[in-house]
Design a protein around this motif. Structure first.
Motif, PDB file in Angstrom:
ATOM      1  N   TRP A 244       0.797  -1.240   0.000  1.00 65.47           N
ATOM      2  CA  TRP A 244       0.000   0.000   0.000  1.00 65.47           C
ATOM      3  C   TRP A 244       0.827   1.286   0.000  1.00 65.47           C
ATOM      4  CZ3 TRP A 244       0.873   3.071   4.203  1.00 65.47           C
ATOM      5  CH2 TRP A 244       1.108   2.499   5.450  1.00 65.47           C
ATOM      6  N   LEU A 245       2.108   1.187   0.393  1.00 62.83           N
ATOM      7  CA  LEU A 245       2.913   2.413   0.522  1.00 62.83           C
ATOM      8  C   LEU A 245       3.036   3.213  -0.786  1.00 62.83           C
ATOM      9  CD1 LEU A 245       4.476   3.978   2.736  1.00 62.83           C
ATOM     10  CD2 LEU A 245       6.534   2.763   1.999  1.00 62.83           C
ATOM     11  N   PRO A 246       3.241   2.535  -1.966  1.00 62.94           N
ATOM     12  CA  PRO A 246       3.368   3.329  -3.206  1.00 62.94           C
ATOM     13  C   PRO A 246       2.136   4.180  -3.484  1.00 62.94           C
ATOM     14  CG  PRO A 246       4.056   1.053  -3.565  1.00 62.94           C
ATOM     15  CD  PRO A 246       3.455   1.094  -2.194  1.00 62.94           C
ATOM     16  N   GLY A 247       0.956   3.712  -3.092  1.00 62.07           N
ATOM     17  CA  GLY A 247      -0.280   4.481  -3.303  1.00 62.07           C
ATOM     18  C   GLY A 247      -0.302   5.766  -2.483  1.00 62.07           C
ATOM     19  N   VAL A 248       0.566   5.837  -1.483  1.00 59.39           N
ATOM     20  CA  VAL A 248       0.573   6.989  -0.572  1.00 59.39           C
ATOM     21  C   VAL A 248       1.759   7.920  -0.843  1.00 59.39           C
ATOM     22  CG1 VAL A 248       0.785   7.618   1.855  1.00 59.39           C
ATOM     23  CG2 VAL A 248      -0.636   5.687   1.222  1.00 59.39           C
ATOM     24  N   VAL A 249       2.946   7.337  -1.084  1.00 61.37           N
ATOM     25  CA  VAL A 249       4.142   8.196  -1.251  1.00 61.37           C
ATOM     26  C   VAL A 249       4.839   7.993  -2.597  1.00 61.37           C
ATOM     27  CG1 VAL A 249       4.635   8.480   1.208  1.00 61.37           C
ATOM     28  CG2 VAL A 249       5.614   6.523   0.008  1.00 61.37           C
ATOM     29  N   GLY A 250       4.267   7.148  -3.452  1.00 56.82           N
ATOM     30  CA  GLY A 250       4.884   6.892  -4.760  1.00 56.82           C
ATOM     31  C   GLY A 250       5.844   5.703  -4.709  1.00 56.82           C
ATOM     32  N   GLU A 251       6.377   5.358  -5.876  1.00 58.43           N
ATOM     33  CA  GLU A 251       7.279   4.197  -5.988  1.00 58.43           C
ATOM     34  C   GLU A 251       8.663   4.549  -5.429  1.00 58.43           C
ATOM     35  OE1 GLU A 251       6.355   1.275  -6.961  1.00 58.43           O
ATOM     36  OE2 GLU A 251       4.380   1.762  -7.815  1.00 58.43           O
ATOM     37  N   GLY A 252       9.451   3.512  -5.170  1.00 59.95           N
ATOM     38  CA  GLY A 252      10.863   3.728  -4.813  1.00 59.95           C
ATOM     39  C   GLY A 252      11.156   3.618  -3.330  1.00 59.95           C
ATOM     40  N   TYR A 253      10.140   3.262  -2.515  1.00 57.10           N
ATOM     41  CA  TYR A 253      10.384   3.224  -1.074  1.00 57.10           C
ATOM     42  C   TYR A 253      10.307   1.809  -0.485  1.00 57.10           C
ATOM     43  CZ  TYR A 253      10.194   8.255  -1.238  1.00 57.10           C
ATOM     44  OH  TYR A 253      10.460   9.560  -1.539  1.00 57.10           O
ATOM     45  N   ALA A 254       9.978   0.817  -1.329  1.00 57.08           N
ATOM     46  CA  ALA A 254       9.755  -0.539  -0.797  1.00 57.08           C
ATOM     47  C   ALA A 254      10.970  -1.043  -0.021  1.00 57.08           C
ATOM     48  CB  ALA A 254       9.412  -1.485  -1.939  1.00 57.08           C
ATOM     49  N   ASP A 255      12.173  -0.701  -0.498  1.00 55.73           N
ATOM     50  CA  ASP A 255      13.379  -1.186   0.183  1.00 55.73           C
ATOM     51  C   ASP A 255      13.878  -0.206   1.238  1.00 55.73           C
ATOM     52  OD1 ASP A 255      13.310  -3.348  -1.458  1.00 55.73           O
ATOM     53  OD2 ASP A 255      14.587  -2.400  -2.992  1.00 55.73           O
ATOM     54  N   ARG A 256      13.107   0.806   1.487  1.00 57.00           N
ATOM     55  CA  ARG A 256      13.567   1.829   2.431  1.00 57.00           C
ATOM     56  C   ARG A 256      12.748   1.834   3.726  1.00 57.00           C
ATOM     57  NH1 ARG A 256      17.323   4.023  -0.367  1.00 57.00           N
ATOM     58  NH2 ARG A 256      17.827   5.547   1.247  1.00 57.00           N
ATOM     59  N   ILE A 257      11.944   0.763   3.879  1.00 55.82           N
ATOM     60  CA  ILE A 257      11.134   0.672   5.103  1.00 55.82           C
ATOM     61  C   ILE A 257      12.046   0.294   6.274  1.00 55.82           C
ATOM     62  CG2 ILE A 257       9.264  -0.616   6.232  1.00 55.82           C
ATOM     63  CD1 ILE A 257       8.093  -1.017   3.372  1.00 55.82           C
ATOM     64  N   LEU A 258      11.990   1.107   7.332  1.00 53.99           N
ATOM     65  CA  LEU A 258      12.881   0.888   8.476  1.00 53.99           C
ATOM     66  C   LEU A 258      12.179   0.167   9.619  1.00 53.99           C
ATOM     67  CD1 LEU A 258      14.377   4.506   8.675  1.00 53.99           C
ATOM     68  CD2 LEU A 258      15.500   2.497   7.701  1.00 53.99           C
ATOM     69  N   TRP A 259      10.880   0.367   9.741  1.00 54.22           N
ATOM     70  CA  TRP A 259      10.158  -0.130  10.920  1.00 54.22           C
ATOM     71  C   TRP A 259       8.671  -0.109  10.624  1.00 54.22           C
ATOM     72  CZ3 TRP A 259       7.447   3.189  14.778  1.00 54.22           C
ATOM     73  CH2 TRP A 259       7.122   2.532  15.962  1.00 54.22           C
ATOM     74  N   VAL A 260       7.986  -1.156  11.046  1.00 50.21           N
ATOM     75  CA  VAL A 260       6.527  -1.214  10.904  1.00 50.21           C
ATOM     76  C   VAL A 260       5.945  -1.629  12.240  1.00 50.21           C
ATOM     77  CG1 VAL A 260       4.591  -2.382   9.765  1.00 50.21           C
ATOM     78  CG2 VAL A 260       6.677  -1.897   8.464  1.00 50.21           C
ATOM     79  N   SER A 261       4.915  -0.928  12.674  1.00 49.25           N
ATOM     80  CA  SER A 261       4.270  -1.311  13.934  1.00 49.25           C
ATOM     81  C   SER A 261       2.791  -0.954  13.849  1.00 49.25           C
ATOM     82  CB  SER A 261       4.947  -0.570  15.089  1.00 49.25           C
ATOM     83  OG  SER A 261       4.413  -0.989  16.320  1.00 49.25           O
ATOM     84  N   THR A 262       2.005  -1.528  14.725  1.00 46.91           N
ATOM     85  CA  THR A 262       0.594  -1.151  14.796  1.00 46.91           C
ATOM     86  C   THR A 262       0.293  -0.694  16.217  1.00 46.91           C
ATOM     87  OG1 THR A 262      -0.060  -3.387  15.376  1.00 46.91           O
ATOM     88  CG2 THR A 262      -0.150  -2.822  13.040  1.00 46.91           C
ATOM     89  N   TYR A 263      -0.686   0.161  16.360  1.00 43.86           N
ATOM     90  CA  TYR A 263      -1.096   0.564  17.708  1.00 43.86           C
ATOM     91  C   TYR A 263      -2.591   0.855  17.719  1.00 43.86           C
ATOM     92  CZ  TYR A 263      -1.267   5.455  16.139  1.00 43.86           C
ATOM     93  OH  TYR A 263      -1.582   6.614  15.475  1.00 43.86           O
ATOM     94  N   ARG A 264      -3.152   0.807  18.907  1.00 44.75           N
ATOM     95  CA  ARG A 264      -4.550   1.181  19.130  1.00 44.75           C
ATOM     96  C   ARG A 264      -4.597   2.408  20.018  1.00 44.75           C
ATOM     97  NH1 ARG A 264      -7.902  -3.169  17.542  1.00 44.75           N
ATOM     98  NH2 ARG A 264      -6.450  -4.681  16.667  1.00 44.75           N
ATOM     99  N   PHE A 265      -5.655   3.186  19.882  1.00 45.88           N
ATOM    100  CA  PHE A 265      -5.790   4.390  20.711  1.00 45.88           C
ATOM    101  C   PHE A 265      -6.095   3.983  22.149  1.00 45.88           C
ATOM    102  CE2 PHE A 265      -6.632   8.570  18.349  1.00 45.88           C
ATOM    103  CZ  PHE A 265      -5.671   8.285  17.405  1.00 45.88           C
ATOM    104  N   LEU A 266      -5.188   4.313  23.053  1.00 48.85           N
ATOM    105  CA  LEU A 266      -5.414   4.071  24.478  1.00 48.85           C
ATOM    106  C   LEU A 266      -5.473   5.418  25.173  1.00 48.85           C
ATOM    107  CD1 LEU A 266      -2.795   1.262  25.143  1.00 48.85           C
ATOM    108  CD2 LEU A 266      -5.257   0.986  25.065  1.00 48.85           C
ATOM    109  N   ARG A 267      -6.423   5.564  26.054  1.00 52.21           N
ATOM    110  CA  ARG A 267      -6.489   6.787  26.867  1.00 52.21           C
ATOM    111  C   ARG A 267      -6.648   6.340  28.308  1.00 52.21           C
ATOM    112  NH1 ARG A 267     -10.548  10.260  26.549  1.00 52.21           N
ATOM    113  NH2 ARG A 267     -12.073   8.903  25.597  1.00 52.21           N
ATOM    114  N   LYS A 268      -5.534   6.281  29.012  1.00 55.27           N
ATOM    115  CA  LYS A 268      -5.581   5.773  30.384  1.00 55.27           C
ATOM    116  C   LYS A 268      -4.727   6.639  31.304  1.00 55.27           C
ATOM    117  CE  LYS A 268      -6.800   1.145  29.228  1.00 55.27           C
ATOM    118  NZ  LYS A 268      -6.901  -0.210  29.679  1.00 55.27           N
ATOM    119  N   VAL A 269      -5.217   6.836  32.509  1.00 51.58           N
ATOM    120  CA  VAL A 269      -4.496   7.651  33.501  1.00 51.58           C
ATOM    121  C   VAL A 269      -4.507   6.887  34.823  1.00 51.58           C
ATOM    122  CG1 VAL A 269      -4.441   9.875  34.707  1.00 51.58           C
ATOM    123  CG2 VAL A 269      -5.214   9.785  32.328  1.00 51.58           C
ATOM    124  N   ALA A 270      -3.368   6.860  35.514  1.00 51.49           N
ATOM    125  CA  ALA A 270      -3.294   6.146  36.795  1.00 51.49           C
ATOM    126  C   ALA A 270      -4.216   6.792  37.826  1.00 51.49           C
ATOM    127  CB  ALA A 270      -1.853   6.150  37.300  1.00 51.49           C
TER     128      ALA A 270
END
Ligand SMILES: Cc1cc2nc3c(=O)[nH]c(=O)nc-3n(C[C@H](O)[C@H](O)[C@H](O)COP(=O)(O)OP(=O)(O)OC[C@H]3O[C@@H](n4cnc5c(N)ncnc54)[C@H](O)[C@@H]3O)c2cc1C
Length: 392
Positions: A244-270
């Motif tokens: 999906w990355l080329p659809g967002v930033v164009g071609e040429g970045y497939a080999d330049r990915i440094l890190w991939v992660s996922t997260y969910r929105f958490l809103r928590k306070v002690a």
């Protein structure tokens, strides 16, 4: 004098150690990871001007060091379904910039070097497993049974804080639906993308999902907001990102990915930022969890660290109680603000999406509509004593 103990050498623990040294107190910083650990990903990129000032108070010259490495963009751009609805370029400021953007690992590198210069004593590969507090102090127990005694402990041991759990302090709040994918991509040398922050609502290049691009020194971070029913493996793996990355930033970045992660929105306070004896002070993600939008996590954690050091230097139960009340109020403010941003980013009500669509249609003739679309994803700014605010 017995040293103050800080648990956790993330950005907040390092800041707390530095702030305590600035108060003239001896500090031991205990960290579970080994000294040569590798920290993952860009994570907290955005360091606010208020945070830079706070760090400079702890260690004069540190703000200049960090800003001369980080990047500050002067253009912010917002698009809606492929069409620009807001773009503004600000004149470069004199003095401290409004923010600087660098990978969290780089911020930590500057903080750690400053701590070493300031004489903080590090205990690497030291995982705390037990905590006992009394009216006169705290005993910490390490994995190997070693014990440490201190009058005060600053707990900066992150989201799964052992210290907080040992004190039986609950985290209160909510976990959002759906997930985001966050990707670090290295720049193509001599063909860097424009130095600007771009938020794109319902990007046509990735099936109408919203995407943000934020530059940092050496590359940029892409944040893709997935739908509630998107399977994580379809968007959140490195192979999926290559699709999906080329659809967002164009071609040429497939080999330049440094890190991939996922997260969910958490809103928590002690439920409390201290123990009943006022001997342990919770700071950073040990005390609160906020989503990345709005850059509240690390920035407010560093404000916690500065306030904790002042309370410890004052050395009274009232000062610690004051720290806990003020920083918890800031945490609740930030949690509310992140909730407002979330209602905009992941609207539960159809009317919010319709309002966004109408604002996008009106933006060419009513600049306030474009401005609303630009600012709303990050939630309300400011609100002393909180450190909050949007991504510029
Ligand atoms: C994708 C993403 C993007 C983000 N973007 C932003 C942003 O733009 N701006 C922002 O302000 N924030 C952002 N954040 C949040 C930011 O990364 C966190 O707020 C920050 O890392 C919290 O720092 P901390 O020092 O409190 O905790 P951590 O960084 O988690 O550090 C805790 C430390 O404690 C150590 N530790 C844990 N348990 C023990 C133990 N029992 N004994 C000893 N040591 C222990 C850990 O090894 C670690 O070194 C982002 C986070 C994510 C995931």
């Amino acid at each position: 004098m017995n040293p103050v103990i800080v648990v956790g050498a993330g950005p907040v623990g390092l800041s707390a150690a530095l702030a305590l040294r600035a108060q003239g107190l001896p500090v031991v910083l205990l960290e579970a990871d080994p000294e040569d650990r590798e920290r993952p990903g860009s994570r907290a990129l955005f360091v606010h001007r208020e945070t830079l000032r706070t760090l400079d108070d702890m260690c004069p010259g540190l703000a200049a060091e960090i800003t001369s490495y980080g990047r500050t963009w002067h253009t912010r751009r917002t698009l809606y379904r492929g069409r620009e609805v807001y773009a503004r370029t600000f004149p470069p400021p004199s003095g401290l910039p409004p923010f600087t953007s660098l990978r969290q690992v780089d911020t930590e590198r500057f903080l750690r070097a400053a701590c070493e210069r300031a004489g903080v004593e590090f205990g690497w590969a030291t995982r705390i497993v037990g905590v006992d507090t009394s009216p006169s102090g705290v005993t910490l127990v390490g994995e190997d049974g070693q014990e440490w005694n201190a009058k005060y402990v600053v707990a900066a041991d992150g989201a799964r804080s052992t210290v907080r759990r040992a004190l039986d302090i609950a985290m209160e709040g909510v976990r959002g639906e759906g997930f985001h994918v966050v990707v670090d991509v290295a720049d193509v040398p001599d063909a860097e993308l424009p130095l600007e922050r771009v938020f794109h609502y319902e990007h046509p290049g990735v099936g109408g999902r919203s995407v943000m691009r934020v530059p940092f020194t050496g590359g940029f971070q892409v944040d893709l907001q997935c739908r509630d029913d998107d399977p994580e493996e379809a968007y959140g793996t490195e192979d999926a990102v290559r699709e999906w990355l080329p659809g967002v930033v164009g071609e040429g970045y497939a080999d330049r990915i440094l890190w991939v992660s996922t997260y969910r929105f958490l809103r928590k306070v002690a439920a409390s930022f201290t123990d009943p004896h006022r001997r342990v002070l919770l700071v950073g993600e040990a005390a609160h969890l906020f989503p990345p939008f709005g850059a509240r996590g690390m920035n407010s954690g560093i404000a916690d660290a500065a306030a904790a050091a002042q309370a410890v230097a004052a050395g009274t139960a009232d000062a610690v109680a004051g720290f806990a009340d003020v920083r918890r109020a800031a945490g609740l403010f930030n949690s509310e603000a992140a909730g407002v941003a979330l209602d905009h980013l992941r609207p539960r009500r159809r009317i919010v999406r319709l309002r966004q669509r109408a604002a996008a249609a009106l933006a060419p003739v009513l600049p306030s509509c474009g401005s609303w679309l630009e600012h709303a994803p990050y939630g309300p700014r400011g609100g002393a004593p909180a450190v909050a605010g949007g991504k510029y």
